[in-house]
Design a protein around this motif. Structure first.
Motif, mmCIF file in Angstrom:
data_model
loop_
_atom_site.group_PDB
_atom_site.id
_atom_site.type_symbol
_atom_site.label_atom_id
_atom_site.label_comp_id
_atom_site.label_asym_id
_atom_site.label_seq_id
_atom_site.Cartn_x
_atom_site.Cartn_y
_atom_site.Cartn_z
ATOM 1 N N VAL A 33 14.413 -32.246 -13.348
ATOM 2 C CA VAL A 33 13.577 -31.517 -14.260
ATOM 3 C C VAL A 33 12.507 -30.696 -14.383
ATOM 4 C CG1 VAL A 33 12.760 -34.626 -14.372
ATOM 5 C CG2 VAL A 33 11.398 -32.908 -13.307
ATOM 6 N N HIS A 34 12.582 -29.727 -15.297
ATOM 7 C CA HIS A 34 12.120 -28.837 -16.028
ATOM 8 C C HIS A 34 10.432 -28.681 -15.631
ATOM 9 C CE1 HIS A 34 15.973 -27.985 -17.333
ATOM 10 N NE2 HIS A 34 16.083 -27.030 -16.109
ATOM 11 N N SER A 35 9.763 -30.515 -16.111
ATOM 12 C CA SER A 35 8.500 -30.453 -16.864
ATOM 13 C C SER A 35 7.787 -31.388 -16.201
ATOM 14 C CB SER A 35 8.300 -29.726 -18.163
ATOM 15 O OG SER A 35 8.995 -31.234 -18.980
ATOM 16 N N ASP A 36 6.505 -31.767 -15.841
ATOM 17 C CA ASP A 36 5.279 -32.487 -15.420
ATOM 18 C C ASP A 36 5.796 -33.989 -16.942
ATOM 19 O OD1 ASP A 36 4.457 -31.368 -17.652
ATOM 20 O OD2 ASP A 36 2.562 -31.732 -16.836
ATOM 21 N N LEU A 37 6.488 -33.544 -18.456
ATOM 22 C CA LEU A 37 6.272 -34.320 -19.440
ATOM 23 C C LEU A 37 8.022 -35.282 -18.900
ATOM 24 C CD1 LEU A 37 5.633 -36.051 -21.899
ATOM 25 C CD2 LEU A 37 6.272 -34.310 -23.131
ATOM 26 N N GLU A 38 9.204 -34.405 -19.124
ATOM 27 C CA GLU A 38 10.700 -34.841 -18.237
ATOM 28 C C GLU A 38 10.278 -35.911 -17.440
ATOM 29 O OE1 GLU A 38 12.997 -30.915 -20.013
ATOM 30 O OE2 GLU A 38 12.946 -31.606 -17.896
ATOM 31 N N ALA A 39 9.328 -35.053 -15.670
ATOM 32 C CA ALA A 39 9.410 -36.533 -15.326
ATOM 33 C C ALA A 39 8.533 -36.999 -15.657
ATOM 34 C CB ALA A 39 8.646 -35.578 -13.992
ATOM 35 N N ALA A 40 8.169 -38.047 -16.471
ATOM 36 C CA ALA A 40 7.085 -38.714 -16.530
ATOM 37 C C ALA A 40 7.807 -40.181 -18.190
ATOM 38 C CB ALA A 40 5.495 -38.703 -17.978
ATOM 39 N N GLY A 41 8.962 -39.617 -17.875
ATOM 40 C CA GLY A 41 9.889 -40.374 -18.877
ATOM 41 C C GLY A 41 11.059 -41.144 -18.221
ATOM 42 N N ASN A 42 11.177 -40.391 -16.970
ATOM 43 C CA ASN A 42 12.602 -40.291 -16.191
ATOM 44 C C ASN A 42 12.122 -41.018 -14.839
ATOM 45 O OD1 ASN A 42 15.131 -38.991 -15.876
ATOM 46 N ND2 ASN A 42 13.707 -37.100 -16.439
ATOM 47 N N LEU A 43 11.243 -41.066 -15.093
ATOM 48 C CA LEU A 43 9.486 -41.961 -14.043
ATOM 49 C C LEU A 43 9.763 -43.161 -14.885
ATOM 50 C CD1 LEU A 43 7.639 -43.645 -11.988
ATOM 51 C CD2 LEU A 43 6.405 -42.342 -13.123
ATOM 52 N N ILE A 44 9.936 -43.622 -16.021
ATOM 53 C CA ILE A 44 9.686 -45.026 -17.072
ATOM 54 C C ILE A 44 11.301 -46.047 -16.567
ATOM 55 C CG2 ILE A 44 9.410 -46.071 -19.033
ATOM 56 C CD1 ILE A 44 7.173 -45.094 -17.312
ATOM 57 N N ASP A 45 11.901 -44.990 -17.444
ATOM 58 C CA ASP A 45 13.637 -44.956 -16.799
ATOM 59 C C ASP A 45 14.130 -45.644 -15.584
ATOM 60 O OD1 ASP A 45 13.780 -45.117 -19.209
ATOM 61 O OD2 ASP A 45 15.559 -43.043 -19.319
ATOM 62 N N ALA A 46 13.291 -45.069 -14.805
ATOM 63 C CA ALA A 46 13.826 -45.224 -12.950
ATOM 64 C C ALA A 46 13.642 -46.290 -12.775
ATOM 65 C CB ALA A 46 13.276 -44.140 -12.230
ATOM 66 N N LEU A 47 12.384 -47.410 -13.895
ATOM 67 C CA LEU A 47 11.555 -47.966 -12.836
ATOM 68 C C LEU A 47 12.338 -49.214 -13.915
ATOM 69 C CD1 LEU A 47 8.133 -46.781 -12.958
ATOM 70 C CD2 LEU A 47 9.003 -48.370 -11.029
ATOM 71 N N ASP A 48 12.673 -48.721 -14.959
ATOM 72 C CA ASP A 48 13.422 -50.267 -16.313
ATOM 73 C C ASP A 48 14.320 -50.560 -15.506
ATOM 74 O OD1 ASP A 48 13.704 -51.387 -18.614
ATOM 75 O OD2 ASP A 48 15.148 -49.431 -18.718
ATOM 76 N N ALA A 49 15.536 -48.972 -14.817
ATOM 77 C CA ALA A 49 16.924 -49.302 -14.380
ATOM 78 C C ALA A 49 16.885 -50.250 -13.087
ATOM 79 C CB ALA A 49 17.948 -48.173 -14.034
ATOM 80 N N ALA A 50 15.233 -50.445 -12.093
ATOM 81 C CA ALA A 50 15.350 -51.181 -11.071
ATOM 82 C C ALA A 50 15.559 -52.726 -11.344
ATOM 83 C CB ALA A 50 14.052 -50.635 -10.167
ATOM 84 N N GLU A 51 15.221 -52.915 -12.015
ATOM 85 C CA GLU A 51 15.177 -54.233 -13.305
ATOM 86 C C GLU A 51 13.891 -54.504 -12.175
ATOM 87 O OE1 GLU A 51 19.224 -54.867 -13.279
ATOM 88 O OE2 GLU A 51 18.712 -55.293 -15.455
ATOM 89 N N ASP A 52 13.106 -54.268 -11.470
ATOM 90 C CA ASP A 52 11.993 -55.068 -10.346
ATOM 91 C C ASP A 52 12.503 -55.234 -9.179
ATOM 92 O OD1 ASP A 52 10.501 -55.083 -13.197
ATOM 93 O OD2 ASP A 52 11.186 -56.635 -13.162
#
Length: 260
Positions: A33-52
């Motif tokens: 990522v290039h920024s903390d905001l990009e990191a914020a969104g990618n964290l949410i997407d990664a958690l979603d992809a993990a499916e708990d």
């Protein structure tokens, strides 16, 4: 194991991958990522992809310039647990702003590196001589983060300062990612969009809203529910059907969506 980092050139990514692989015996996924905001969104997407499923998510966006100089050796790191996931993150800036928005955490445990090292030494997880180096290293994301992540992943906890999530800056109403098609992922949900005569006033003009991308007519600029988000909460995207909205309007992550 997922590492979201602004330190992702081939050399840096390779070194971090080798270290994490050696500790966890799992090849990590690295998201640059290039920024903390990009990191914020990618964290949410990664958690979603993990499916708990059980996982470790490391977020490292830790500039040392500008406002970051208020910290003696860069921003501290914190951790929290969400369902079966362990999240360890730099605490300054917007990296956890969307975790805050989605309400997946109420309290962060902010780590002090010397204290964390002592805890790992006590449990036999860290050599005392190596700990002396880690306490003062400039390369905390390489020397400290992988090791503390491995320690915490074994159901260990470390004493630290508890921060309410309210200490984290709110996410701006902005674009957090431009995908390879030129679509712009935003931090907003559809419920936050205030329509006037069926249109939303945005940084690129008055736009219609469609539920699905397939419904947007060819060549039209519009807002639509995207694929990113967590559970049933999906972020709105700014798109042009068949074209790059980012290229046409000169958009980039960090651009405020609802500001002219």
């Amino acid at each position: 194991i997922t590492l979201i980092t602004d330190c992702y050139d081939a050399n840096a990514a390779g070194r971090q991958s080798v270290r994490l692989s050696g500790l966890f015996n799992i090849t990590p996924t690295i998201i640059g990522v290039h920024s903390d905001l990009e990191a914020a969104g990618n964290l949410i997407d990664a958690l979603d992809a993990a499916e708990d499923r059980p996982g470790v998510f490391i977020v490292n966006v830790a500039p040392r310039n500008g406002k970051a100089k208020k910290w003696p050796n860069g921003t501290p790191f914190c951790y929290f647990r969400y369902r079966q996931s362990l999240i360890i993150s730099s605490v300054d800036g917007l990296a956890l702003s969307l975790a805050k928005k989605l309400g997946i955490v109420t309290t962060l445990r902010v780590l002090d590196i010397p204290t964390a090292c002592e805890a790992m030494i006590t449990e036999g997880a860290l050599d005392a001589t190596l700990a002396d180096t880690i306490r003062t290293t400039q390369f905390r994301s390489f020397e400290f983060l992988p090791r503390v992540a491995h320690f915490l992943s074994n159901n260990q906890d470390i004493v630290g300062e508890d921060w309410p999530i309210s200490n984290i800056t709110d996410a701006p109403q902005a674009i957090w990612w431009i995908d390879n098609f030129g679509n712009a992922k935003t931090t907003l949900f559809g419920t936050e969009l205030k329509q006037t005569n069926g249109l939303i006033e945005t940084c690129v003009g008055l736009l219609p809203v469609y539920q699905h991308l397939s419904q947007v007519p060819d060549g039209m600029t519009a807002l639509t529910e995207g694929s990113s988000g967590l559970g049933t909460q999906r972020f709105i995207e700014l798109v042009i059907q068949g074209e790059s909205v980012a290229k046409k309007y000169g958009l980039a992550s960090g651009q405020l969506l609802l500001e002219k």
